[in-house]
Design an enzyme around this catalytic site. Sequence first.
Site, mmCIF file in Angstrom:
data_model
loop_
_atom_site.group_PDB
_atom_site.id
_atom_site.type_symbol
_atom_site.label_atom_id
_atom_site.label_comp_id
_atom_site.label_asym_id
_atom_site.label_seq_id
_atom_site.Cartn_x
_atom_site.Cartn_y
_atom_site.Cartn_z
ATOM 1 N N TYR A 120 0.774 -3.607 2.402
ATOM 2 C CA TYR A 120 1.499 -4.586 1.855
ATOM 3 C C TYR A 120 1.234 -6.115 1.942
ATOM 4 C CZ TYR A 120 5.904 -6.636 0.356
ATOM 5 O OH TYR A 120 6.623 -7.783 0.061
ATOM 6 N N SER A 150 5.840 -13.014 -0.496
ATOM 7 C CA SER A 150 6.640 -12.611 0.574
ATOM 8 C C SER A 150 5.871 -13.509 1.787
ATOM 9 C CB SER A 150 6.359 -11.200 1.081
ATOM 10 O OG SER A 150 6.462 -10.750 2.303
#
Length: 229
Positions: free
Chosen positions: A144, A131
């Site tokens: 995250y 990501s």
Amino acid sequence: MALHFLTGAGSGIGEALATRLVDRGDTLVLLARSEDRAHVLRERFPGAATVVADLAEPQRIAEELARQHLPERLDSLIHVAGVVDLGRVDSLSVSSWSWQLGVNLIGPAELTRILLPALRAATGQVVFVNSGAGLRTSPEWSAYAASKHGLKALADGLRAEEAAHGVRVSSIFPGRTATPMQQRVHEQEGRPYDATEFIDPESVVTGILTMLDLPRDAQIPELVIRPGA
């Protein structure tokens, strides 16, 4: 005809990737977190094999998979599954940290360990769908991003370790992509969601397939994908 082991095939990037692989004649082994999910995946992708283990419980993955059939040779292991739970460091619970680190980092590490003999046998490839948060972070994204920064470190270390075995290791870092996860993020952020504002999952899949299909005299260690102008 290549054999791919894929996580996260139930939605978003993983579903788009599984569809493209099946359409071109490749064979799939799909990880499901439960028998119910495995049934759904088999209906969605007839002919695909499924195995059941929950990435959120990495300490049980080896035990669960030991009771199931795993391939002896594997052309690729593609980690797509991921979870996100936004929150400030001063309020995010231990269970949220554990969930995100388990599914996004520790689970993939353990699954990779288990499948490395099959990957070595086929001089295969590991692809980590990371990501943009694996390269930078923002307020409320600490947990995250920590899991995704760790995933980058895992890929980098694995690449160096497995070079002698001929196993390629790649990471892809998509920006915000139009997936159910992105919709959940917008709900947590309290913002309206418009899928047309984000990267199409098919564009990310094209990047993954480029990594997989690159001739063996080269590899793509990292690929960053950002929205178009």
